[in-house]
Design a protein around this motif. Structure first.
Motif, PDB file in Angstrom:
ATOM      1  N   ARG A  51      41.992  37.011  38.408  1.00 48.66           N
ATOM      2  CA  ARG A  51      44.002  37.047  38.960  1.00 48.66           C
ATOM      3  C   ARG A  51      43.734  37.913  40.252  1.00 48.66           C
ATOM      4  O   ARG A  51      44.275  37.340  40.808  1.00 48.66           O
ATOM      5  CB  ARG A  51      44.630  37.796  37.950  1.00 48.66           C
ATOM      6  N   ARG A  52      42.883  38.954  40.036  1.00 49.61           N
ATOM      7  CA  ARG A  52      43.021  39.341  41.056  1.00 49.61           C
ATOM      8  C   ARG A  52      43.001  39.282  42.436  1.00 49.61           C
ATOM      9  O   ARG A  52      42.871  39.287  43.657  1.00 49.61           O
ATOM     10  CB  ARG A  52      42.836  41.078  40.662  1.00 49.61           C
ATOM     11  N   LEU A  53      41.017  38.795  42.094  1.00 51.45           N
ATOM     12  CA  LEU A  53      40.648  37.622  43.279  1.00 51.45           C
ATOM     13  C   LEU A  53      41.129  37.053  44.107  1.00 51.45           C
ATOM     14  O   LEU A  53      41.523  36.771  44.942  1.00 51.45           O
ATOM     15  CB  LEU A  53      39.063  37.423  42.702  1.00 51.45           C
ATOM     16  N   ASP A  54      42.151  35.804  43.026  1.00 43.61           N
ATOM     17  CA  ASP A  54      42.385  35.250  43.643  1.00 43.61           C
ATOM     18  C   ASP A  54      43.480  35.948  44.288  1.00 43.61           C
ATOM     19  O   ASP A  54      44.513  34.300  45.681  1.00 43.61           O
ATOM     20  CB  ASP A  54      44.181  34.644  42.651  1.00 43.61           C
ATOM     21  N   LEU A  55      44.615  36.394  44.040  1.00 46.38           N
ATOM     22  CA  LEU A  55      45.568  37.227  44.660  1.00 46.38           C
ATOM     23  C   LEU A  55      44.537  37.192  46.151  1.00 46.38           C
ATOM     24  O   LEU A  55      45.421  37.882  46.911  1.00 46.38           O
ATOM     25  CB  LEU A  55      45.952  38.367  44.352  1.00 46.38           C
ATOM     26  N   PHE A 114      41.894  45.781  46.299  1.00 42.89           N
ATOM     27  CA  PHE A 114      42.658  44.695  45.146  1.00 42.89           C
ATOM     28  C   PHE A 114      41.695  45.071  43.849  1.00 42.89           C
ATOM     29  O   PHE A 114      41.516  44.645  42.964  1.00 42.89           O
ATOM     30  CB  PHE A 114      42.173  43.671  45.234  1.00 42.89           C
ATOM     31  N   GLY A 115      40.560  46.736  44.330  1.00 42.51           N
ATOM     32  CA  GLY A 115      39.822  47.714  43.213  1.00 42.51           C
ATOM     33  C   GLY A 115      38.947  46.514  42.446  1.00 42.51           C
ATOM     34  O   GLY A 115      38.441  46.731  42.011  1.00 42.51           O
ATOM     35  N   LEU A 116      37.890  45.869  44.013  1.00 49.05           N
ATOM     36  CA  LEU A 116      36.594  44.659  42.890  1.00 49.05           C
ATOM     37  C   LEU A 116      35.566  44.765  43.858  1.00 49.05           C
ATOM     38  O   LEU A 116      34.433  44.278  44.058  1.00 49.05           O
ATOM     39  CB  LEU A 116      37.520  43.278  43.801  1.00 49.05           C
TER      40      LEU A 116
END
Length: 324
Positions: A142-146, A123-125
């Motif tokens: 939001r990406r972390l939540d996904l 997720f690019g984090l």
């Protein structure tokens, strides 16, 4: 047919408000089911029932053959859920958040860390894994939540308006991530009020309005409901848009949309391909060079308006159980 999840006749009431009035939903493994509708339509209520967070007042639902009421604990082992708002802990780092969730799901510590690292990379984090989430942008949260919703490799993941609040660029990123969720056979239940999102992601769509499913089918099949196709002509020379309108009117036999500054459109019935070819020929004969020339099916927005008489941004009179 084997379904990853299936709901039949779901009914849910909140006081005098009926949030769901006999909803049927189903999705095959490895697909994305888009549930499309305005705020208050019943989308979130349906998700919460499938995720075992609400008990239906009528009907039944199953996830991989397990009843969401009678076998709720086992269902929870199979599903992931990302709600409308980020649910991660701002005081923890991204890595700590994902490891914590993995451990709560029963993963061993090493397995949880490995899975967390995999999700952060995906997720690019990864470069921000050690930063506290309080310093993350809205898109990063939001990406972390996904990622959190996928840490346990759920067979079914419910995404309730996952791109709400994201700018267009971040929304495109989220779309790519959502598409990747089905690569290993996972199934996605996606609720959205963005027409282009449903069109881009869903294998099948259920249109829901005022607590009832009013249409189901593939995006292409639903577009057939609105009927016909549309030809769009944008002359390279804006001064010739009037001539293009005359040609389009003659070919389609229909009134064209009032020309904008530089574009004209008209609906065509019957053989859209033949009408398009004739439009091309006449434009060439008239020496009208074009910057844009297209033949398209109706948009999902046009389909929704055909079905309901309003767009997806309309607020129905009743709220959806205080969680629209």
């Amino acid at each position: 047919m084997s379904y990853a999840f299936q709901a039949e006749g779901l009914v849910k009431r909140f006081g005098k408000t009926t949030a769901l009035a006999g909803v049927d939903l189903a999705a095959r493994p490895g697909t994305v089911l888009g549930v499309l509708g305005p705020n208050g339509a019943g989308k979130t209520t349906a998700v919460r029932i499938l995720a075992t967070l609400l008990r239906p007042d009528g009907g039944r639902a199953e996830v991989h053959g397990l009843d969401v009421v009678r076998q709720a604990a086992r269902v929870r082992e199979l599903i992931g859920l990302t709600g409308q708002y980020a649910s991660v802990d701002e005081d923890l780092t991204a890595m700590e958040n994902l490891v914590l969730i993995g451990r709560l799901l029963g993963l061993r510590k090493a397995e949880a860390r490995g899975r967390a690292a995999e999700m952060l990379e995906r997720f690019g984090l990864a470069e921000d894994a050690g930063r506290r989430v309080s310093g993350y942008s809205g898109g990063m949260r939001r990406r972390l939540d996904l990622a959190a919703g996928m840490i346990g490799r759920p067979a079914v993941i419910c995404l309730d308006e996952p791109t709400t609040g994201l700018d267009p660029g971040r929304r495109e990123e989220a779309w790519r991530m959502i598409r990747s969720m089905t690569r290993d056979g996972g199934t996605v239940l996606l609720t959205t009020q963005y027409l282009e999102e449903a069109d881009a992601l869903a294998d099948e769509i259920a249109v829901i309005d005022r607590g009832a499913v009013i249409a189901t089918g593939t995006p292409a099949a639903l577009k057939g409901i609105a009927g016909g196709q549309t030809i769009t002509v944008r002359p390279r020379d804006p001064g010739r848009v009037g001539e293009a309108a005359v040609i389009l009117r003659a070919v389609s036999g229909r009134e064209v949309d009032p020309p904008g500054r530089d574009v004209v459109t008209a609906p065509v019935m019957g053989d859209g391909g033949a009408a398009f070819a004739e439009t091309v020929r006449r434009l060439e004969d008239a020496g009208i060079a074009v910057a844009e020339l297209s033949l398209r099916l109706p948009s999902l927005d046009e389909v929704f308006r055909t079905l309901t008489g309003h767009g997806t941004r309309q607020e129905p009179g009743a709220r959806e159980g205080r969680a629209a």
